[in-house]
Design a protein around this motif. Structure first.
Motif, PDB file in Angstrom:
ATOM      1  N   GLY A   1      -2.373   6.513   5.271  1.00  0.00           N
ATOM      2  CA  GLY A   1      -2.923   7.550   4.400  1.00  0.00           C
ATOM      3  C   GLY A   1      -4.409   7.764   4.630  1.00  0.00           C
ATOM      4  O   GLY A   1      -5.073   7.037   5.350  1.00  0.00           O
ATOM      5  N   THR A   2      -4.933   8.795   3.993  1.00  0.00           N
ATOM      6  CA  THR A   2      -6.348   9.126   4.107  1.00  0.00           C
ATOM      7  C   THR A   2      -7.158   8.271   3.158  1.00  0.00           C
ATOM      8  O   THR A   2      -6.798   8.124   1.994  1.00  0.00           O
TER       9      THR A   2
ATOM     10  N   TRP B   1     -13.298   0.899   5.939  1.00  0.00           N
ATOM     11  CA  TRP B   1     -12.271   1.767   5.353  1.00  0.00           C
ATOM     12  C   TRP B   1     -12.317   3.200   5.882  1.00  0.00           C
ATOM     13  O   TRP B   1     -11.342   3.937   5.759  1.00  0.00           O
ATOM     14  N   VAL B   2     -13.467   3.621   6.428  1.00  0.00           N
ATOM     15  CA  VAL B   2     -13.590   5.008   6.885  1.00  0.00           C
ATOM     16  C   VAL B   2     -13.804   5.098   8.393  1.00  0.00           C
ATOM     17  O   VAL B   2     -12.944   5.587   9.131  1.00  0.00           O
ATOM     18  N   ILE B   3     -14.947   4.606   8.875  1.00  0.00           N
ATOM     19  CA  ILE B   3     -15.300   4.801  10.284  1.00  0.00           C
ATOM     20  C   ILE B   3     -14.340   4.096  11.236  1.00  0.00           C
ATOM     21  O   ILE B   3     -13.853   4.695  12.207  1.00  0.00           O
ATOM     22  N   PHE B   4     -14.062   2.801  10.966  1.00  0.00           N
ATOM     23  CA  PHE B   4     -13.217   2.029  11.886  1.00  0.00           C
ATOM     24  C   PHE B   4     -11.802   1.800  11.354  1.00  0.00           C
ATOM     25  O   PHE B   4     -11.091   0.922  11.830  1.00  0.00           O
ATOM     26  N   ARG B   5     -11.420   2.589  10.358  1.00  0.00           N
ATOM     27  CA  ARG B   5     -10.111   2.416   9.730  1.00  0.00           C
ATOM     28  C   ARG B   5      -8.966   2.491  10.734  1.00  0.00           C
ATOM     29  O   ARG B   5      -8.059   1.648  10.745  1.00  0.00           O
ATOM     30  N   ASP B   6      -8.962   3.513  11.591  1.00  0.00           N
ATOM     31  CA  ASP B   6      -7.853   3.683  12.528  1.00  0.00           C
ATOM     32  C   ASP B   6      -7.784   2.549  13.550  1.00  0.00           C
ATOM     33  O   ASP B   6      -6.697   2.122  13.942  1.00  0.00           O
ATOM     34  N   LYS B   7      -8.945   2.055  13.965  1.00  0.00           N
ATOM     35  CA  LYS B   7      -8.966   0.961  14.935  1.00  0.00           C
ATOM     36  C   LYS B   7      -8.539  -0.360  14.307  1.00  0.00           C
ATOM     37  O   LYS B   7      -8.038  -1.250  15.005  1.00  0.00           O
ATOM     38  N   LEU B   8      -8.738  -0.473  12.996  1.00  0.00           N
ATOM     39  CA  LEU B   8      -8.461  -1.742  12.315  1.00  0.00           C
ATOM     40  C   LEU B   8      -7.234  -1.694  11.401  1.00  0.00           C
ATOM     41  O   LEU B   8      -6.961  -2.659  10.711  1.00  0.00           O
ATOM     42  N   LYS B   9      -6.503  -0.595  11.407  1.00  0.00           N
ATOM     43  CA  LYS B   9      -5.421  -0.453  10.430  1.00  0.00           C
ATOM     44  C   LYS B   9      -4.329  -1.516  10.578  1.00  0.00           C
ATOM     45  O   LYS B   9      -3.648  -1.835   9.615  1.00  0.00           O
ATOM     46  N   HIS B  10      -4.198  -2.095  11.773  1.00  0.00           N
ATOM     47  CA  HIS B  10      -3.216  -3.170  11.940  1.00  0.00           C
ATOM     48  C   HIS B  10      -3.666  -4.460  11.256  1.00  0.00           C
ATOM     49  O   HIS B  10      -2.887  -5.404  11.134  1.00  0.00           O
TER      50      HIS B  10
ATOM     51  N   LYS C   1      -0.625  -3.719   4.628  1.00  0.00           N
ATOM     52  CA  LYS C   1      -0.174  -2.582   5.448  1.00  0.00           C
ATOM     53  C   LYS C   1      -0.318  -1.231   4.763  1.00  0.00           C
ATOM     54  O   LYS C   1       0.276  -0.253   5.199  1.00  0.00           O
ATOM     55  N   LYS C   2      -1.099  -1.166   3.688  1.00  0.00           N
ATOM     56  CA  LYS C   2      -1.366   0.104   3.019  1.00  0.00           C
ATOM     57  C   LYS C   2      -2.661  -0.027   2.229  1.00  0.00           C
ATOM     58  O   LYS C   2      -3.111  -1.133   1.924  1.00  0.00           O
ATOM     59  N   LEU C   3      -3.254   1.124   1.915  1.00  0.00           N
ATOM     60  CA  LEU C   3      -4.471   1.153   1.119  1.00  0.00           C
ATOM     61  C   LEU C   3      -4.122   1.531  -0.321  1.00  0.00           C
ATOM     62  O   LEU C   3      -3.117   2.197  -0.560  1.00  0.00           O
ATOM     63  N   PRO C   4      -4.955   1.120  -1.297  1.00  0.00           N
ATOM     64  CA  PRO C   4      -4.647   1.420  -2.691  1.00  0.00           C
ATOM     65  C   PRO C   4      -4.816   2.894  -3.024  1.00  0.00           C
ATOM     66  O   PRO C   4      -5.487   3.644  -2.320  1.00  0.00           O
ATOM     67  N   GLU C   5      -4.201   3.308  -4.128  1.00  0.00           N
ATOM     68  CA  GLU C   5      -4.289   4.680  -4.588  1.00  0.00           C
ATOM     69  C   GLU C   5      -5.675   4.963  -5.175  1.00  0.00           C
ATOM     70  O   GLU C   5      -6.406   4.058  -5.555  1.00  0.00           O
ATOM     71  N   LYS C   6      -6.009   6.267  -5.245  1.00  0.00           N
ATOM     72  CA  LYS C   6      -7.327   6.691  -5.735  1.00  0.00           C
ATOM     73  C   LYS C   6      -7.606   6.178  -7.136  1.00  0.00           C
ATOM     74  O   LYS C   6      -8.724   5.762  -7.451  1.00  0.00           O
ATOM     75  N   ASP C   7      -6.602   6.207  -8.029  1.00  0.00           N
ATOM     76  CA  ASP C   7      -6.832   5.783  -9.406  1.00  0.00           C
ATOM     77  C   ASP C   7      -7.180   4.305  -9.505  1.00  0.00           C
ATOM     78  O   ASP C   7      -7.875   3.884 -10.430  1.00  0.00           O
ATOM     79  N   LYS C   8      -6.716   3.515  -8.555  1.00  0.00           N
ATOM     80  CA  LYS C   8      -7.050   2.086  -8.548  1.00  0.00           C
ATOM     81  C   LYS C   8      -8.537   1.888  -8.268  1.00  0.00           C
ATOM     82  O   LYS C   8      -9.201   1.051  -8.885  1.00  0.00           O
ATOM     83  N   ILE C   9      -9.069   2.651  -7.324  1.00  0.00           N
ATOM     84  CA  ILE C   9     -10.484   2.532  -6.984  1.00  0.00           C
ATOM     85  C   ILE C   9     -11.352   3.052  -8.131  1.00  0.00           C
ATOM     86  O   ILE C   9     -12.409   2.481  -8.430  1.00  0.00           O
ATOM     87  N   THR C  10     -10.915   4.103  -8.781  1.00  0.00           N
ATOM     88  CA  THR C  10     -11.632   4.611  -9.960  1.00  0.00           C
ATOM     89  C   THR C  10     -11.696   3.540 -11.040  1.00  0.00           C
ATOM     90  O   THR C  10     -12.734   3.330 -11.686  1.00  0.00           O
TER      91      THR C  10
ATOM     92  N   GLY D   1     -13.723 -10.910   0.249  1.00  0.00           N
ATOM     93  CA  GLY D   1     -12.446 -11.344  -0.299  1.00  0.00           C
ATOM     94  C   GLY D   1     -11.585 -10.197  -0.782  1.00  0.00           C
ATOM     95  O   GLY D   1     -10.358 -10.316  -0.849  1.00  0.00           O
ATOM     96  N   HIS D   2     -12.223  -9.066  -1.122  1.00  0.00           N
ATOM     97  CA  HIS D   2     -11.491  -7.905  -1.627  1.00  0.00           C
ATOM     98  C   HIS D   2     -11.390  -6.790  -0.586  1.00  0.00           C
ATOM     99  O   HIS D   2     -11.028  -5.659  -0.925  1.00  0.00           O
ATOM    100  N   LEU D   3     -11.664  -7.092   0.635  1.00  0.00           N
ATOM    101  CA  LEU D   3     -11.734  -6.076   1.685  1.00  0.00           C
ATOM    102  C   LEU D   3     -10.371  -5.471   2.033  1.00  0.00           C
ATOM    103  O   LEU D   3     -10.278  -4.315   2.441  1.00  0.00           O
ATOM    104  N   SER D   4      -9.307  -6.281   1.913  1.00  0.00           N
ATOM    105  CA  SER D   4      -7.929  -5.894   2.262  1.00  0.00           C
ATOM    106  C   SER D   4      -7.687  -5.762   3.755  1.00  0.00           C
ATOM    107  O   SER D   4      -6.555  -5.547   4.192  1.00  0.00           O
ATOM    108  N   PHE D   5      -8.719  -5.886   4.553  1.00  0.00           N
ATOM    109  CA  PHE D   5      -8.601  -5.973   6.011  1.00  0.00           C
ATOM    110  C   PHE D   5      -8.963  -7.403   6.411  1.00  0.00           C
ATOM    111  O   PHE D   5      -9.986  -7.922   5.968  1.00  0.00           O
ATOM    112  N   GLU D   6      -8.146  -8.033   7.239  1.00  0.00           N
ATOM    113  CA  GLU D   6      -8.458  -9.393   7.679  1.00  0.00           C
ATOM    114  C   GLU D   6      -9.293  -9.333   8.953  1.00  0.00           C
ATOM    115  O   GLU D   6      -8.810  -8.975  10.023  1.00  0.00           O
TER     116      GLU D   6
END
Length: 272
Positions: A266-267, A37-46, A51-60, A192-197
């Motif tokens: 998004g960031t 989600w952080v280091i390789f996010r840009d390389k793996l965003k496809h 096609k989007k990451l969850p909002e901050k309140d969801k992770i909280t 299973g909850h990674l959201s990146f395949e």
């Protein structure tokens, strides 16, 4: 196990177990979050399934309910100790009592038994009478993060914790088998909850490999709710015909994307 409890006392053992659970959760979910989600996010965003990451309140939300779940899981550890002391379990202390081949078999048996247990309890919790009371908390994460792995309502956490106390009533298991099973379960739960395949493009084209679930499989469950109930394997969903009709095509679409297809996502949320 019992000797450690006798030396430490139940309260100390509870907090030791809780500490181990937190360490395992932060280690596995944290590694997934930091690297994917952080280091390789840009390389793996496809590879982001929705096609989007969850909002901050969801992770909280995920972190809050995971903390409650771990308290319940630690209590389950105390229950196992009490059951063993009472002579109700088939937990054994010496590997040589059953041998290494059986030890390996018991790990596989635990995984398959858990997969069956999870599928049917999971489907039950989707019943209208139970869903809002037990399972809706987990489904607040319609686009989950690795931190959602243990984001359960307390009632659901009790059900999820029930697999080991149930299995040890009839299956001889060594502590080593339980430790391996816990780490395997935790790893697959985070995946299973990674959201990146991250599974390769041809994964589901192989008749054997496709019997194992992908991240897309569980991600679609979070998105659509009434499909893809399985945990590790795509066996019960096949038998009961509960796979989403577009699962295989969705997996192919996600794994066939070129990097430029997905725009700004998004960031990434700062958790700690």
């Amino acid at each position: 196990m019992n000797e450690i409890v006798d030396q430490m006392g139940y309260t100390a053992y509870y907090f030791l177990t809780l500490g181990i659970l937190w360490f395992r959760y932060i280690l596995m979910a944290g590694i997934a979050y930091v690297f994917i989600w952080v280091i390789f996010r840009d390389k793996l965003k496809h590879k982001i399934i929705q096609k989007k990451l969850p909002e901050k309140d969801k992770i909280t939300h995920e972190l809050k309910y995971s903390a409650i779940t771990l308290l319940i899981f630690a209590a389950s550890g105390i229950l196992v100790v009490l059951m063993k002391k009472a002579g109700w379990t088939f937990i054994y202390d010496k590997v040589e009592d059953y041998g290494v081949p059986y030890l390996l078999f018991s790990i596989v048996a635990l995984i398959f038994l858990h997969d069956t247990y999870f599928y049917w309890t999971h489907r039950l919790m989707h019943h209208p009478l139970l869903f809002k009371r037990m399972h809706l908390v987990h489904h607040k994460s319609t686009n989950p993060s690795p931190w959602a792995a243990f984001s359960f309502h307390p009632y659901e956490a009790v059900v999820e914790a029930g697999i080991v106390p149930l299995v040890i009533l009839f299956l001889p298991v060594h502590t080593t088998a339980l430790v391996v099973f816990f780490f395997y379960s935790n790893f697959l739960n985070v995946l299973g909850h990674l959201s990146f395949e991250l599974f390769p493009k041809g994964f589901i084209e192989n008749r054997i490999l496709r019997l194992h679930n992908s991240t897309t499989h569980h991600n679609m469950h979070h998105k659509y709710f009434n499909c893809n109930y399985g945990l590790y394997f795509n066996i019960w969903d096949r038998i009961m015909r509960t796979n989403h009709e577009d699962y295989f095509d969705t997996f192919r679409e996600v794994t066939s994307r070129e990097p430029e297809i997905v725009g700004d996502v998004g960031t990434p949320t700062t958790v700690f």
